[in-house]
Design an enzyme around this catalytic site. Structure first.
Site, PDB file in Angstrom:
ATOM      1  N   HIS A 201       0.855  -1.186   0.000  1.00  0.00           N
ATOM      2  CA  HIS A 201       0.000   0.000   0.000  1.00  0.00           C
ATOM      3  C   HIS A 201       0.900   1.247   0.000  1.00  0.00           C
ATOM      4  O   HIS A 201       2.045   1.188   0.470  1.00  0.00           O
ATOM      5  CB  HIS A 201      -0.891  -0.024   1.238  1.00  0.00           C
ATOM      6  CG  HIS A 201      -1.857   1.098   1.352  1.00  0.00           C
ATOM      7  ND1 HIS A 201      -1.528   2.304   1.926  1.00  0.00           N
ATOM      8  CD2 HIS A 201      -3.146   1.215   0.955  1.00  0.00           C
ATOM      9  CE1 HIS A 201      -2.570   3.109   1.896  1.00  0.00           C
ATOM     10  NE2 HIS A 201      -3.562   2.478   1.303  1.00  0.00           N
ATOM     11  N   PRO A 202       0.425   2.386  -0.516  1.00  0.00           N
ATOM     12  CA  PRO A 202       1.290   3.584  -0.562  1.00  0.00           C
ATOM     13  C   PRO A 202       1.846   4.036   0.772  1.00  0.00           C
ATOM     14  O   PRO A 202       2.854   4.752   0.809  1.00  0.00           O
ATOM     15  CB  PRO A 202       0.357   4.651  -1.159  1.00  0.00           C
ATOM     16  CG  PRO A 202      -0.584   3.878  -2.006  1.00  0.00           C
ATOM     17  CD  PRO A 202      -0.823   2.589  -1.268  1.00  0.00           C
ATOM     18  N   ARG A 203       1.249   3.605   1.878  1.00  0.00           N
ATOM     19  CA  ARG A 203       1.768   4.002   3.188  1.00  0.00           C
ATOM     20  C   ARG A 203       2.933   3.123   3.639  1.00  0.00           C
ATOM     21  O   ARG A 203       3.607   3.431   4.615  1.00  0.00           O
ATOM     22  CB  ARG A 203       0.642   3.958   4.225  1.00  0.00           C
ATOM     23  CG  ARG A 203       1.084   4.467   5.589  1.00  0.00           C
ATOM     24  CD  ARG A 203      -0.068   4.736   6.527  1.00  0.00           C
ATOM     25  NE  ARG A 203       0.409   5.266   7.803  1.00  0.00           N
ATOM     26  CZ  ARG A 203      -0.356   5.798   8.734  1.00  0.00           C
ATOM     27  NH1 ARG A 203      -1.660   5.886   8.543  1.00  0.00           N
ATOM     28  NH2 ARG A 203       0.147   6.259   9.861  1.00  0.00           N
ATOM     29  N   LYS A 204       3.199   2.048   2.933  1.00  0.00           N
ATOM     30  CA  LYS A 204       4.187   1.083   3.387  1.00  0.00           C
ATOM     31  C   LYS A 204       5.571   1.391   2.818  1.00  0.00           C
ATOM     32  O   LYS A 204       5.803   2.409   2.197  1.00  0.00           O
ATOM     33  CB  LYS A 204       3.725  -0.324   3.026  1.00  0.00           C
ATOM     34  CG  LYS A 204       2.363  -0.689   3.611  1.00  0.00           C
ATOM     35  CD  LYS A 204       2.279  -0.443   5.103  1.00  0.00           C
ATOM     36  CE  LYS A 204       1.017  -1.026   5.748  1.00  0.00           C
ATOM     37  NZ  LYS A 204      -0.220  -0.330   5.313  1.00  0.00           N
ATOM     38  N   MET A 205       6.510   0.463   2.999  1.00  0.00           N
ATOM     39  CA  MET A 205       7.919   0.736   2.686  1.00  0.00           C
ATOM     40  C   MET A 205       8.156   0.893   1.187  1.00  0.00           C
ATOM     41  O   MET A 205       8.930   1.736   0.755  1.00  0.00           O
ATOM     42  CB  MET A 205       8.794  -0.377   3.254  1.00  0.00           C
ATOM     43  CG  MET A 205       8.671  -0.543   4.765  1.00  0.00           C
ATOM     44  SD  MET A 205       9.058   0.972   5.674  1.00  0.00           S
ATOM     45  CE  MET A 205      10.792   1.130   5.313  1.00  0.00           C
TER      46      MET A 205
END
Length: 389
Positions: free
Chosen positions: A191-195
């Protein structure tokens, strides 16, 4: 009003965002190449991406899916979790983690966290084991690996499966080994919030060949062979279905983006470490705030930067969030416990998890992401100091 030093867009103009994916022309070209190739669904690029992630974490196999929730669901199911079973897990986590347990037909049994690391507490987890318990789901929260050895000892003692949620912790290490390569099936999120990001997507890493092969079949409606194998075949090749499967496939478009992201991961990890070091030095001298704690056994991936507002603070956490927003800095409340969500309050309203409940009230996330400038970080720290007055 403070203006971001990064490339301005309408979405982020005039503020420091909590996070921002690091994407560029390389990802655009990689996606375009796949689109123009004529093969855009799950295929060769997915296989290459699986190999790249598995090699990075030190696992034998990678199985890409459409989401981390799907990866968790398959990991639970293939570890023997079935209808009526219990899975011990933290309440202090994302709803998606618990959703995966329900998808497997099981019931989450919530345990408390270590109030310093925000990860599942081994003693609380062991105390939550019931005769129906089939597995423990260890969430490596906010980029910080949990104490894997402690949970491996508990699961071996009680004859349980251990599944790891590494959604936020790609690149984090436990006793020198990367999360995802510690032996248990581990689920990652893109997801865009991840690494790294593929917009949406997930992956299982594992050393278990049988689990990996079954996961590959189940993610693709239960087919015995993949679409790519069938289309490459000379003559007639017909897939068989030995089980009810799911449509959990990742596309080659996503995987092509992921492959580019993997080439940037070490640089992104370095930037996140530098940003965390900057915050640690600055916040460590602010009496009303507590920087994150990192135990000796771990290296933090810094997918998030979570601070605690100490008891001597002159304003509440929520007032601090408001004042930061007024200064053009996007922050968020800390992780909220699932047993306080309406769905679980109706089912487990009696449950008390003191550490999870306290940390839900006194923690908040600060902006951290690759490409964030030192000027932006200075603005975040100065805004904290001004807001606390």
């Amino acid at each position: 009003m403070f203006m971001s030093a990064a490339s301005p867009t309408a979405l982020f103009e005039g503020q420091v965002p909590l996070l921002k994916p690091w994407l560029g022309e390389e990802e655009v070209r990689a996606a375009a190449e796949v689109i123009l190739s004529g093969w855009i669904c799950q295929g060769q690029k997915v296989m290459e991406f699986e190999r790249a992630v598995a090699d990075f974490v030190g696992a034998k196999y990678g199985v890409a899916t459409n989401a981390c929730t799907s990866s968790l669901h398959l990991s639970l199911y293939l570890s023997g979790v079935r209808h009526g079973d219990h899975v011990v897990m933290p309440s202090h986590t994302c709803m998606a983690t618990a959703n995966a347990v329900h998808h497997a037909g099981a019931e989450p049994v919530f345990a408390d966290i270590d109030p310093r690391t925000y990860n599942l507490d081994p003693e609380s987890a062991e105390a939550a084991i019931t005769p129906q318990t089939k597995a423990i789901l260890l969430v490596h929260q906010i980029g910080l690996p949990g104490d894997s050895d402690a949970f491996r000892a508990i699961t071996e003692k009680h004859g349980l499966a251990l599944i790891e949620d590494g959604a936020c912790t790609l690149g984090g290490t436990y006793k020198g080994r990367r999360v995802g390569g510690l032996g248990s099936p581990t689920a990652f999120s893109f997801h865009p919030r991840k690494m790294i990001t593929t917009a949406e997507g997930g992956m299982i890493t594992t050393d278990n060949e049988e689990l990996a092969e079954k996961a590959r079949m189940l993610r693709a409606t239960g087919a015995s062979i993949s679409d790519l194998e069938r289309h490459k075949a000379k003559g007639v090749l017909v897939q068989k279905y030995g089980d009810v499967g799911y449509n959990y496939r990742m596309t080659d478009i996503q995987a092509a983006i992921g492959l580019v992201q993997m080439t940037k991961l070490e640089t992104m990890l370095e930037q996140r470490r530098d940003q965390a070091d900057f915050y640690n030095r600055a916040i460590g001298v602010i009496d009303e705030l507590e920087p994150p704690y990192v135990p000796d056994y771990a290296t933090h991936a810094w997918s998030s930067y979570l601070i605690r507002i100490r008891e001597n603070a002159r304003i509440s956490r929520d007032e601090l969030l408001k004042r930061m927003a007024d200064r053009g800095v996007s922050c968020r409340v800390g992780i909220q416990p699932l047993h306080h969500e309406p769905f679980y309050e109706a089912r487990q309203g009696h449950l008390k998890l003191p550490a999870s409940e306290i940390r839900a009230k006194d923690t908040m996330f600060l902006p951290i992401y690759p490409g964030m400038s030192e000027e932006q970080q200075v603005h975040v720290v100065e805004s904290l100091k001004e807001s606390l007055v």
